[in-house]
Design a protein around this motif. Structure first.
Motif, PDB file in Angstrom:
ATOM      1  N   UNK A   1       0.473  -1.155   0.216  1.00  0.00           N
ATOM      2  CA  UNK A   1       0.352  -0.060   0.046  1.00  0.00           C
ATOM      3  C   UNK A   1       0.821   1.585  -0.115  1.00  0.00           C
ATOM      4  N   UNK A   2      -0.209   2.065  -0.339  1.00  0.00           N
ATOM      5  CA  UNK A   2       0.787   3.353  -0.606  1.00  0.00           C
ATOM      6  C   UNK A   2       0.167   4.131   0.490  1.00  0.00           C
ATOM      7  N   UNK A   3       0.777   5.104   1.074  1.00  0.00           N
ATOM      8  CA  UNK A   3      -0.321   6.120   2.547  1.00  0.00           C
ATOM      9  C   UNK A   3       0.094   7.244   1.888  1.00  0.00           C
TER      10      UNK A   3
ATOM     11  N   UNK B   1       0.607  15.645   0.128  1.00  0.00           N
ATOM     12  CA  UNK B   1       2.222  14.960   0.972  1.00  0.00           C
ATOM     13  C   UNK B   1       1.463  13.005   1.073  1.00  0.00           C
ATOM     14  N   UNK B   2       2.677  12.716   0.915  1.00  0.00           N
ATOM     15  CA  UNK B   2       2.751  11.163   1.336  1.00  0.00           C
ATOM     16  C   UNK B   2       3.727  10.335   1.238  1.00  0.00           C
TER      17      UNK B   2
ATOM     18  N   UNK C   1       8.430   2.438   5.964  1.00  0.00           N
ATOM     19  CA  UNK C   1       9.447   3.107   5.238  1.00  0.00           C
ATOM     20  C   UNK C   1       9.859   3.703   6.734  1.00  0.00           C
ATOM     21  N   UNK C   2       9.875   4.066   7.842  1.00  0.00           N
ATOM     22  CA  UNK C   2       9.974   4.764   8.548  1.00  0.00           C
ATOM     23  C   UNK C   2      10.472   5.519   8.510  1.00  0.00           C
TER      24      UNK C   2
ATOM     25  N   UNK D   1       8.229  12.374   6.296  1.00  0.00           N
ATOM     26  CA  UNK D   1       6.994  13.162   5.653  1.00  0.00           C
ATOM     27  C   UNK D   1       6.283  13.789   6.760  1.00  0.00           C
ATOM     28  N   UNK D   2       5.809  13.141   8.121  1.00  0.00           N
ATOM     29  CA  UNK D   2       5.303  14.143   8.827  1.00  0.00           C
ATOM     30  C   UNK D   2       5.953  15.293   9.277  1.00  0.00           C
ATOM     31  N   UNK D   3       6.995  15.001   9.015  1.00  0.00           N
ATOM     32  CA  UNK D   3       7.116  16.566   9.291  1.00  0.00           C
ATOM     33  C   UNK D   3       8.091  17.627   8.791  1.00  0.00           C
TER      34      UNK D   3
END
Length: 206
Positions: free
Chosen positions: A104-106, A118-119, A143-144, A150-152
């Motif tokens: 899956x793609x987040x 953003x993904x 992928x942590x 991305x979160x940052x």
């Protein structure tokens, strides 16, 4: 190699059965994303199923049983991710072993100043064990490093929701369902696979 036989004594299901189950799972995922509530997905799991993933070598998540899956894996672990989607882009089904792997793609659903979403660039996926019309285990990977990037980026853009900001301020290891490697209530690898590995290793040293 994925079996092309129509039935298997190991799982008691045929190819059509497991494919139909998977279609219903995908439909339920889409509804959950639209309604921003993943908890109904717990009904696809066996009462004693396990669901886990690794954040880092000594920080793991593991939900034991359907209700922990509902409350933790699909509840607290999804906090702040309202509007995010996990689109399954490819699926591999092995009906002989009763296993499904979905890649899956987040996606965040949040747009930057240029209108780009953003993904998370890295590949994410879920590995499921299927038996008698239910998932009996699930193990995820992602992928942590890419997720953190991305979160940052979302935080720096000023477009993060209050829920996402709150999520990122939490102390991960203290959250429900988080364990050190030594404390895990189930194996990192799915139990059936871990058992096979142990048997093979014992045979090799006999």
């Amino acid at each position: 190699m994925v079996s092309t036989s129509s039935t298997t004594e190991a799982t008691g299901c045929d190819r059509a059965e497991i494919e139909d189950f998977w279609r219903r799972w995908l439909d339920a995922n889409r509804r959950a994303e639209e309604e921003k509530d993943w908890s109904p997905l717990a009904d696809f799991y066996a009462e004693d199923a396990s669901y886990g993933w690794m954040y880092q070598p000594d920080e793991h998540f593991m939900a034991m049983g359907r209700e922990e899956i509902r409350d933790y894996a699909l509840g607290t672990e999804m906090a702040g991710l309202d509007g995010w989607t996990y689109e399954y882009l490819s699926t591999v089904i092995d009906e002989q072993q009763g296993m499904i792997v979905g890649f899956w793609k987040q996606r965040s659903g949040i747009l930057d100043d240029n209108g780009e979403e953003f993904f998370i660039e890295g590949i994410g996926g879920s590995w499921f064990g299927y038996e008698d019309g239910q998932f009996v285990w699930q193990r995820d990977w992602f992928d942590l490093s890419s997720a953190g990037h991305t979160f940052l980026a979302i935080l720096k853009s000023g477009k993060a929701s209050p829920g996402l900001v709150d999520r990122m301020s939490l102390d991960g290891p203290s959250q429900p369902g988080h364990y050190t490697r030594a404390e895990l209530p189930s194996s990192v690898w799915p139990p059936v696979v871990a058992a096979q590995s142990t048997t093979q290793e014992s045979g090799a040293t006999a």
